[in-house]
Design a protein around this motif. Structure first.
Motif, PDB file in Angstrom:
ATOM      1  N   LYS A   1       0.814  -1.212   0.000  1.00  0.00           N
ATOM      2  CA  LYS A   1       0.000   0.000   0.000  1.00  0.00           C
ATOM      3  C   LYS A   1       0.849   1.265   0.000  1.00  0.00           C
ATOM      4  N   PHE A   2       2.102   1.166   0.430  1.00  0.00           N
ATOM      5  CA  PHE A   2       2.919   2.354   0.649  1.00  0.00           C
ATOM      6  C   PHE A   2       4.098   2.451  -0.314  1.00  0.00           C
ATOM      7  N   THR A   3       4.018   1.779  -1.450  1.00  0.00           N
ATOM      8  CA  THR A   3       5.138   1.827  -2.392  1.00  0.00           C
ATOM      9  C   THR A   3       5.149   3.105  -3.225  1.00  0.00           C
ATOM     10  N   SER A   4       4.014   3.783  -3.362  1.00  0.00           N
ATOM     11  CA  SER A   4       3.999   5.056  -4.092  1.00  0.00           C
ATOM     12  C   SER A   4       4.417   6.185  -3.157  1.00  0.00           C
ATOM     13  N   PRO A   5       5.014   7.265  -3.697  1.00  0.00           N
ATOM     14  CA  PRO A   5       5.482   8.360  -2.846  1.00  0.00           C
ATOM     15  C   PRO A   5       4.328   9.180  -2.283  1.00  0.00           C
ATOM     16  N   GLY A   6       4.619   9.927  -1.212  1.00  0.00           N
ATOM     17  CA  GLY A   6       3.664  10.869  -0.673  1.00  0.00           C
ATOM     18  C   GLY A   6       2.927  10.438   0.575  1.00  0.00           C
ATOM     19  N   TRP A   7       3.221   9.267   1.094  1.00  0.00           N
ATOM     20  CA  TRP A   7       2.516   8.797   2.278  1.00  0.00           C
ATOM     21  C   TRP A   7       3.133   9.366   3.544  1.00  0.00           C
ATOM     22  N   HIS A   8       2.264   9.664   4.512  1.00  0.00           N
ATOM     23  CA  HIS A   8       2.697  10.045   5.853  1.00  0.00           C
ATOM     24  C   HIS A   8       2.046   9.113   6.870  1.00  0.00           C
TER      25      HIS A   8
END
Length: 331
Positions: free
Chosen positions: A300-307
């Motif tokens: 779920k967190f492989t794309s950039p921009g997660w916090h």
């Protein structure tokens, strides 16, 4: 922490010797006060923890009702209704039958001063994804454990301090029609007080909604075992919950998150995620005791921009959050 500070105040239905409980009996404690049919909410240890379930499932066609006494007078700032629930069910994955998947569903509760519950009275209590699961000899099931208490906050004005309070628990999930598919409600065995009358009932005639009239509500009295339904009243307090030492890292196919939660009587902790740091969503199960270390799926967190941020709640409902941490995506 002293013994007094860790003591949980409980109000059970008054025995004959306590029937003179007056509305002006005032609480002066800063700890939450619990109202249930047991003197100690930790005594609700039947059915939801394991062993025979006695068909105590929470269903589309199966509701449980209790009649609690009027709440004690006091300066309460928050109110909650809750239940001890466990043994959510799984089923074989149709594409990979050697794996098991959760049977999805939701649990609701309501409170009223008479045994009729209008369409606006329901409050969401728990999703099966957060309820401890029932084990199976057919395979490994992550998340198996004993039943836990879940709480839904309600307006304090919905709790009566002069009249009895009726609580009901049910499910709108139409597949929850027997104990093989639905979560199990905890119970507590007790000897009824002579002449006290029924205080708990089972209703097998509902269809996804609670009874709208008193005549259709109190169907089958329960005399020796009481359902684990309760009210929690919280006095005004200045307690704070703090989150420190937040760490998150991608390791292999998993994301590991850990943090420390500080405060009095921490009840549960979890992890939240956001793309814009405005709209936060919980992405982990609740952990109810330290260490607060979470394993999340990496995909779920492989794309950039997660916090990410950590969160925790204490017994009084106070919530604390960590600072947001940007998660660097990795291939």
């Amino acid at each position: 922490m002293t013994f007094l500070h860790s003591l949980v105040l409980l109000l059970a239905w008054p025995s004959p010797a306590q029937e003179n409980l007056k509305a002006n009996d005032v609480t002066d404690s800063f700890l939450p006060k619990y109202i249930s049919l047991a003197a100690n909410i930790n005594d609700f240890d039947r059915f939801a923890d394991g062993g025979a379930d006695a068909n105590w499932y929470i269903g589309f066609n199966n509701a449980w009702i209790v009649k609690l006494p009027a709440a004690p007078m006091g300066e309460f700032s928050r109110a909650f209704i809750g239940a001890k629930v466990g043994r959510a069910k799984t089923r074989p994955n149709p594409n990979k039958p050697w794996l098991r998947e959760l049977i999805p569903g939701k649990i609701y509760m309501a409170v009223s001063q008479n045994p009729a519950f209008g369409p606006e009275s329901g409050y969401f209590l728990a999703d099966t994804s957060d309820i401890p699961l029932e084990g199976t000899p057919q395979g490994y099931v992550p998340g198996v454990g004993a039943g836990e208490w879940f709480w839904a906050e309600i307006p304090v004005g919905l709790v009566s301090f002069t009249r009895p309070n009726y609580l009901i628990i049910w499910s709108p999930t139409n597949s929850f029609t027997d104990a093989s598919s639905a979560p199990i409600l905890a119970g507590c065995g007790d000897e009824p007080d002579p002449g006290s009358g029924a205080r708990a009932w089972n209703n097998r005639s509902i269809r996804g909604v609670p009874p709208r009239t008193a005549e259709a509500s109190l169907e089958t009295p329960l005399n020796n075992i009481y359902p684990a339904l309760a009210i929690k009243l919280v006095p005004a307090n200045s307690d704070e919950v703090s989150i420190s030492e937040f760490e998150a890292g991608l390791i292999g196919k998993k994301l590991t998150v850990r943090f420390s939660a500080g405060g009095e009587n921490i009840e549960e902790a979890w992890v939240e995620s956001s793309r814009d740091q405005l709209d936060w969503q919980r992405v982990s199960r609740f952990l109810r005791r330290p260490p607060f270390i979470f394993t999340l799926p990496r995909d779920k967190f492989t794309s950039p921009g997660w916090h990410l941020r950590g969160a925790a709640r204490d017994l009084s409902g106070n919530v604390g959050y960590s600072a947001a941490q940007a998660l660097n995506a990795q291939p």
